[in-house]
Write a protein that holds these residues in place. Structure first.
Motif, PDB file in Angstrom:
ATOM      1  N   VAL A  96       0.867  -1.177   0.000  1.00 56.79           N
ATOM      2  CA  VAL A  96       0.000   0.000   0.000  1.00 56.79           C
ATOM      3  C   VAL A  96       0.902   1.224   0.000  1.00 56.79           C
ATOM      4  O   VAL A  96       1.876   1.288   0.758  1.00 56.79           O
ATOM      5  CB  VAL A  96      -0.912  -0.001   1.251  1.00 56.79           C
ATOM      6  CG1 VAL A  96      -1.778   1.248   1.286  1.00 56.79           C
ATOM      7  CG2 VAL A  96      -1.774  -1.251   1.284  1.00 56.79           C
ATOM      8  N   PHE A 120       0.960  -1.117  -5.195  1.00 60.35           N
ATOM      9  CA  PHE A 120       2.012  -1.527  -6.132  1.00 60.35           C
ATOM     10  C   PHE A 120       2.589  -2.814  -5.564  1.00 60.35           C
ATOM     11  O   PHE A 120       2.163  -3.269  -4.497  1.00 60.35           O
ATOM     12  CB  PHE A 120       3.078  -0.433  -6.276  1.00 60.35           C
ATOM     13  CG  PHE A 120       3.762  -0.075  -4.996  1.00 60.35           C
ATOM     14  CD1 PHE A 120       4.901  -0.765  -4.587  1.00 60.35           C
ATOM     15  CD2 PHE A 120       3.262   0.922  -4.167  1.00 60.35           C
ATOM     16  CE1 PHE A 120       5.516  -0.461  -3.386  1.00 60.35           C
ATOM     17  CE2 PHE A 120       3.886   1.242  -2.969  1.00 60.35           C
ATOM     18  CZ  PHE A 120       5.008   0.547  -2.586  1.00 60.35           C
ATOM     19  N   GLU A 147      11.815   2.567   4.004  1.00 64.44           N
ATOM     20  CA  GLU A 147      10.422   2.772   4.405  1.00 64.44           C
ATOM     21  C   GLU A 147      10.062   1.688   5.424  1.00 64.44           C
ATOM     22  O   GLU A 147       9.870   0.530   5.055  1.00 64.44           O
ATOM     23  CB  GLU A 147       9.464   2.675   3.204  1.00 64.44           C
ATOM     24  CG  GLU A 147       9.664   3.748   2.147  1.00 64.44           C
ATOM     25  CD  GLU A 147       8.543   3.777   1.093  1.00 64.44           C
ATOM     26  OE1 GLU A 147       7.685   2.862   1.108  1.00 64.44           O
ATOM     27  OE2 GLU A 147       8.546   4.710   0.279  1.00 64.44           O
ATOM     28  N   GLU A 149       7.697  -0.471   7.695  1.00 62.83           N
ATOM     29  CA  GLU A 149       6.270  -0.784   7.556  1.00 62.83           C
ATOM     30  C   GLU A 149       5.855  -2.028   8.344  1.00 62.83           C
ATOM     31  O   GLU A 149       6.614  -2.990   8.448  1.00 62.83           O
ATOM     32  CB  GLU A 149       5.909  -1.021   6.077  1.00 62.83           C
ATOM     33  CG  GLU A 149       6.361   0.121   5.185  1.00 62.83           C
ATOM     34  CD  GLU A 149       5.777   0.131   3.785  1.00 62.83           C
ATOM     35  OE1 GLU A 149       4.824  -0.621   3.524  1.00 62.83           O
ATOM     36  OE2 GLU A 149       6.293   0.925   2.970  1.00 62.83           O
ATOM     37  N   ASP A 178      10.478  -1.362   3.021  1.00 61.33           N
ATOM     38  CA  ASP A 178      10.143  -1.227   1.594  1.00 61.33           C
ATOM     39  C   ASP A 178      11.200  -0.318   0.946  1.00 61.33           C
ATOM     40  O   ASP A 178      10.936   0.833   0.599  1.00 61.33           O
ATOM     41  CB  ASP A 178       8.722  -0.647   1.468  1.00 61.33           C
ATOM     42  CG  ASP A 178       8.319  -0.353   0.035  1.00 61.33           C
ATOM     43  OD1 ASP A 178       8.976  -0.866  -0.882  1.00 61.33           O
ATOM     44  OD2 ASP A 178       7.330   0.394  -0.147  1.00 61.33           O
ATOM     45  N   LYS A 195      11.051  -0.354  -6.923  1.00 61.58           N
ATOM     46  CA  LYS A 195      10.697  -1.064  -5.691  1.00 61.58           C
ATOM     47  C   LYS A 195      11.219  -2.497  -5.681  1.00 61.58           C
ATOM     48  O   LYS A 195      10.982  -3.220  -4.716  1.00 61.58           O
ATOM     49  CB  LYS A 195       9.165  -1.101  -5.549  1.00 61.58           C
ATOM     50  CG  LYS A 195       8.511   0.259  -5.327  1.00 61.58           C
ATOM     51  CD  LYS A 195       8.694   0.746  -3.893  1.00 61.58           C
ATOM     52  CE  LYS A 195       7.858   1.988  -3.609  1.00 61.58           C
ATOM     53  NZ  LYS A 195       8.009   2.422  -2.188  1.00 61.58           N
ATOM     54  N   THR A 265       4.181   3.317   4.702  1.00 55.43           N
ATOM     55  CA  THR A 265       5.192   3.865   5.615  1.00 55.43           C
ATOM     56  C   THR A 265       4.794   5.251   6.121  1.00 55.43           C
ATOM     57  O   THR A 265       4.136   6.004   5.406  1.00 55.43           O
ATOM     58  CB  THR A 265       6.569   3.915   4.903  1.00 55.43           C
ATOM     59  OG1 THR A 265       7.604   3.943   5.892  1.00 55.43           O
ATOM     60  CG2 THR A 265       6.728   5.141   3.997  1.00 55.43           C
TER      61      THR A 265
HETATM   62 MG    MG Z   1       6.121   1.600   1.109  1.00 50.39          MG
END
Ligand code: MG
Length: 300
Positions: A96, A120, A147, A149, A178, A195, A265
């Motif tokens: 997310v 994504f 990030e 999470e 992430d 990513k 995040t």
């Molecule tokens: Mg993220």
């Protein structure tokens, strides 16, 4: 129950972390010696559902009442390695984007707060474990970012899952970083490439069963880089709740046991600073989520 996927001397096993005494039980070895049917991997265990939890409880009881030493390692054992709980997910990790208001604003403006859940994915080859090194990839990116999470691991197959039943489909929770190449994320329009660099999804160290987390939407989350606090928030600040996320994703797409959903995040990523604080070789990132643990990785 704090499950781990671990290895000792190259032998991979399903383990259970005992936080109180800082020891890891080798459940796979105990099951084999006690002739109790047990899965080959944590992913297979998640797929087995209640039978797996039952077998785990039987094992833990036997260990506690007998002599557990043969199946127990100190967490500081030099040959003990905590891998990602699911080292090779079958599918991409579902992520997310912009699920905290302050983070949406730091990435753009107040107009960047999403009205619908933004999704994504990251390739399964991104996954690494606790203490494994994040590759700097300096030949392809100069804007590597972190990030922190909370991640949800699905425990039961479902499509069209109503929000009010969503938690029945959750196996448990872990932490992911992430890691994102901001330049690639911007240049290639879709987020996928930025990513999905190898080693850009540190995960773990534990997969905590949902029974151990009273309210996953009220957990403090903190990211430190070289000891400096960069992100400090609480999952109660989610824009979209975990039930909303599960119900939206599963509207027309089947969710399966072992699917991993990263919940977004908070503010404080490197790109949000002026000037930006991107990652460099030698940086140590530590992400702590209340009740789950601390995920530590260095950039190499
Ligand atoms: Mg993220």
């Amino acid at each position: 129950m704090r499950f781990v996927t671990a290895s000792l001397g190259g032998e991979r096993f399903i383990g259970m972390m005992d936080e109180g005494v800082k020891k890891v039980y080798n459940l796979s070895l105990a099951a084999s010696e006690m002739k109790i049917g047990y899965p080959e991997s944590l992913l297979e265990g998640i797929e087995r559902g209640e039978d797996f939890l039952h077998a785990t409880n039987v094992l833990l009881e036997k260990l506690r009442s007998g002599d557990p030493h043969r199946f127990t390692y100190d967490i500081s054992h030099p040959d003990l390695c905590l891998l990602a709980p699911i080292p090779s997910p079958r599918k991409n990790i579902l992520c997310v984007g912009k699920n905290y208001k302050d983070h949406a604003i730091e990435m753009g403006s107040i107009d960047d707060i999403p009205k619908h859940i933004m999704m994504f994915t990251k390739a399964p080859t991104t996954v690494i474990g606790h203490q494994e090194r994040i590759l700097a990839h300096s030949d392809v990116t100069s804007e590597l970012d972190y990030e922190g999470e909370l991640a949800v691991v699905i425990g039961k197959r479902g499509i069209g899952i109503p929000a009010e039943e969503a938690y029945d489909y959750v196996f448990g929770y872990t932490i992911i970083n992430d890691v994102t190449a901001r330049d690639l994320q911007a240049r290639h329009k879709q987020f996928f490439l930025g990513k999905s660099l190898d080693s850009s999804c540190p995960m773990g160290p534990y997969l905590v069963h949902r029974s151990a987390i009273q309210n996953p939407e009220s957990l403090a989350i903190e990211t430190k880089v070289n000891g400096e606090i960069r992100q400090r928030a609480n999952t109660k600040d989610f824009i979209f709740s975990i039930p909303e996320i599960i119900s939206t994703i599963s509207k027309g797409m089947t969710l399966e046991p072992g699917d991993i959903i990263a919940t977004g995040t908070p503010a404080g990523v490197g790109k949000g600073f002026n000037p930006p604080k991107f990652l460099k070789t030698g940086d140590l990132i530590e992400i702590t989520v209340e009740g789950i643990g601390t995920l530590r990785n260095e950039v190499y």
